[in-house]
Write an enzyme that holds these catalytic residues in place. Sequence first.
Site, short mmCIF file in Angstrom:
data_model
loop_
_atom_site.label_atom_id
_atom_site.label_comp_id
_atom_site.label_asym_id
_atom_site.label_seq_id
_atom_site.Cartn_x
_atom_site.Cartn_y
_atom_site.Cartn_z
N ASN A 7 0.86 -1.19 0.00
CA ASN A 7 0.00 0.00 0.00
C ASN A 7 0.90 1.25 0.00
O ASN A 7 1.72 1.42 0.91
CB ASN A 7 -0.90 -0.04 1.25
CG ASN A 7 -1.82 1.14 1.33
OD1 ASN A 7 -1.42 2.28 1.09
ND2 ASN A 7 -3.07 0.91 1.69
N HIS A 10 0.97 6.21 1.80
CA HIS A 10 1.78 7.14 2.60
C HIS A 10 2.98 7.71 1.85
O HIS A 10 3.62 8.64 2.35
CB HIS A 10 2.13 6.52 3.95
CG HIS A 10 0.88 6.28 4.75
ND1 HIS A 10 0.01 7.31 5.05
CD2 HIS A 10 0.31 5.15 5.21
CE1 HIS A 10 -1.03 6.81 5.70
NE2 HIS A 10 -0.87 5.50 5.81
N HIS A 43 -5.65 3.63 -1.72
CA HIS A 43 -6.99 3.93 -1.20
C HIS A 43 -7.34 5.35 -1.67
O HIS A 43 -6.73 6.32 -1.20
CB HIS A 43 -6.95 3.84 0.33
CG HIS A 43 -8.27 4.07 0.99
ND1 HIS A 43 -8.43 3.99 2.35
CD2 HIS A 43 -9.50 4.38 0.50
CE1 HIS A 43 -9.69 4.24 2.66
NE2 HIS A 43 -10.36 4.50 1.56
N ARG A 45 -9.42 7.98 -1.08
CA ARG A 45 -10.38 8.41 -0.06
C ARG A 45 -11.30 9.50 -0.60
O ARG A 45 -10.90 10.26 -1.47
CB ARG A 45 -9.65 8.94 1.18
CG ARG A 45 -9.16 7.85 2.09
CD ARG A 45 -8.63 8.44 3.38
NE ARG A 45 -8.38 7.41 4.35
CZ ARG A 45 -9.26 7.04 5.29
NH1 ARG A 45 -10.41 7.65 5.41
NH2 ARG A 45 -8.95 6.08 6.13
N ARG A 49 -7.15 12.67 0.83
CA ARG A 49 -6.07 13.17 1.71
C ARG A 49 -4.68 12.66 1.32
O ARG A 49 -3.70 13.26 1.65
CB ARG A 49 -6.37 12.83 3.17
CG ARG A 49 -6.29 11.35 3.47
CD ARG A 49 -6.42 11.10 4.95
NE ARG A 49 -7.77 11.30 5.42
CZ ARG A 49 -8.25 10.70 6.51
NH1 ARG A 49 -7.48 9.91 7.23
NH2 ARG A 49 -9.49 10.88 6.90
N GLU A 70 -8.71 0.51 -3.19
CA GLU A 70 -9.63 0.52 -2.05
C GLU A 70 -10.55 1.73 -2.18
O GLU A 70 -10.08 2.86 -2.38
CB GLU A 70 -8.86 0.65 -0.74
CG GLU A 70 -8.05 -0.56 -0.40
CD GLU A 70 -7.25 -0.36 0.88
OE1 GLU A 70 -7.38 0.70 1.53
OE2 GLU A 70 -6.49 -1.26 1.22
N THR A 101 -8.20 3.43 8.54
CA THR A 101 -9.41 2.60 8.53
C THR A 101 -9.47 1.81 9.84
O THR A 101 -8.74 0.84 10.01
CB THR A 101 -9.39 1.67 7.30
OG1 THR A 101 -8.98 2.44 6.17
CG2 THR A 101 -10.76 1.08 7.04
N GLU A 151 -10.96 -9.49 3.23
CA GLU A 151 -9.69 -9.10 3.85
C GLU A 151 -10.00 -8.89 5.32
O GLU A 151 -10.82 -8.03 5.68
CB GLU A 151 -9.13 -7.82 3.21
CG GLU A 151 -7.80 -7.44 3.86
CD GLU A 151 -7.00 -6.44 3.05
OE1 GLU A 151 -7.10 -6.42 1.81
OE2 GLU A 151 -6.25 -5.68 3.68
N HIS A 192 -3.77 -4.55 7.81
CA HIS A 192 -3.88 -3.43 8.75
C HIS A 192 -2.97 -3.61 9.96
O HIS A 192 -3.11 -4.55 10.72
CB HIS A 192 -5.29 -3.14 9.24
CG HIS A 192 -5.38 -1.74 9.79
ND1 HIS A 192 -5.69 -0.66 9.01
CD2 HIS A 192 -5.11 -1.25 11.01
CE1 HIS A 192 -5.64 0.43 9.74
NE2 HIS A 192 -5.29 0.10 10.95
N1 PXP Z 1 -5.84 -3.24 4.02
C1 PXP Z 1 -6.83 -2.34 3.99
C2 PXP Z 1 -8.16 -2.77 3.46
C3 PXP Z 1 -6.61 -1.01 4.41
O1 PXP Z 1 -7.62 -0.11 4.37
C4 PXP Z 1 -5.32 -0.64 4.85
C5 PXP Z 1 -5.05 0.77 5.27
O2 PXP Z 1 -5.78 1.07 6.36
C6 PXP Z 1 -4.32 -1.62 4.85
C7 PXP Z 1 -4.60 -2.91 4.44
C8 PXP Z 1 -2.92 -1.29 5.26
O3 PXP Z 1 -2.84 -0.95 6.59
P1 PXP Z 1 -1.45 -0.43 7.15
O4 PXP Z 1 -1.14 0.85 6.48
O5 PXP Z 1 -1.69 -0.31 8.62
O6 PXP Z 1 -0.42 -1.50 6.82
#
Ligand code: PXP
Length: 238
Positions: A7, A10, A43, A45, A49, A70, A101, A151, A192
């Site tokens: 992901n 960030h 994602h 949003r 953001r 996402e 999330t 997931e 997550h």
């Molecule tokens: N999976 C989903 C569905 C998410 O929304 C997120 C981000 O919140 C993640 C995985 C990745 O989470 P993290 O950034 O805490 O690794």
Amino acid sequence: MKRLGVNIDHVATLRNARGEKHPDPYTAAKFAIKSGANSITVHLREDRRHIKDKDLKIISSNKSITLNLEISANIKMVKIAVKNKPKYVCIVPENRKEITTEGGLNLRKNINKIKKVVSILNKRKIRTSLFINPNIEDVKITKKINANCVEFHTGKISNLVKEKKNYKEELKKIIKCCKYAESLGIEVHAGHGLDYKTTKILSKIKQIKEFNIGHFIIGESIFFGLKKTIKRLKKISS
Ligand code: PXP
């Protein structure tokens, strides 16, 4: 062999802090794939953001990048997904005030809305996934909704492990849900709050086919680089 989805939200957070172009999420996506990531998650949003529409457009136009988008179960977002044609879509809950999330979807409350969204995406042959808390009831509803994957939100177990608290009950719950989902023909993913330690614990669950990890990878990359971090996580998770 489990898949690793990286992901890159960030990377966009960091770029947006300056309002300029660096670091570029598209460059990060290509680099992550080259370093062994199986897919890239972004994602989009509703408040934009981090990832912006233009990021989604450029990443999704490169078909050598397997993209997991996402979105919330909002028809406007679904239209954007259909237009950009990612290979995978994961439906997530969204609350404008949250930092991240914070939990899984409330399927019972939103079943009709989510069913409609999944049906639109299924018709377009986009793999659908629902981000849910690990509980049997939500797995049953996922089956009813006809989503291809679940997931499981791993925030709770991740916090317990990080705080050195007893995580065995939560792990048992996750294992039970993974087995049940697989028995219904639903592909299982997890994500997550995952880091090396939590990924290692969950990697023992054979039903989990994919991890989606973001914040830890980008944070760890500051010290060790994206390539090393992805390679280490791939080794741990598979
Ligand atoms: N999976 C989903 C569905 C998410 O929304 C997120 C981000 O919140 C993640 C995985 C990745 O989470 P993290 O950034 O805490 O690794």
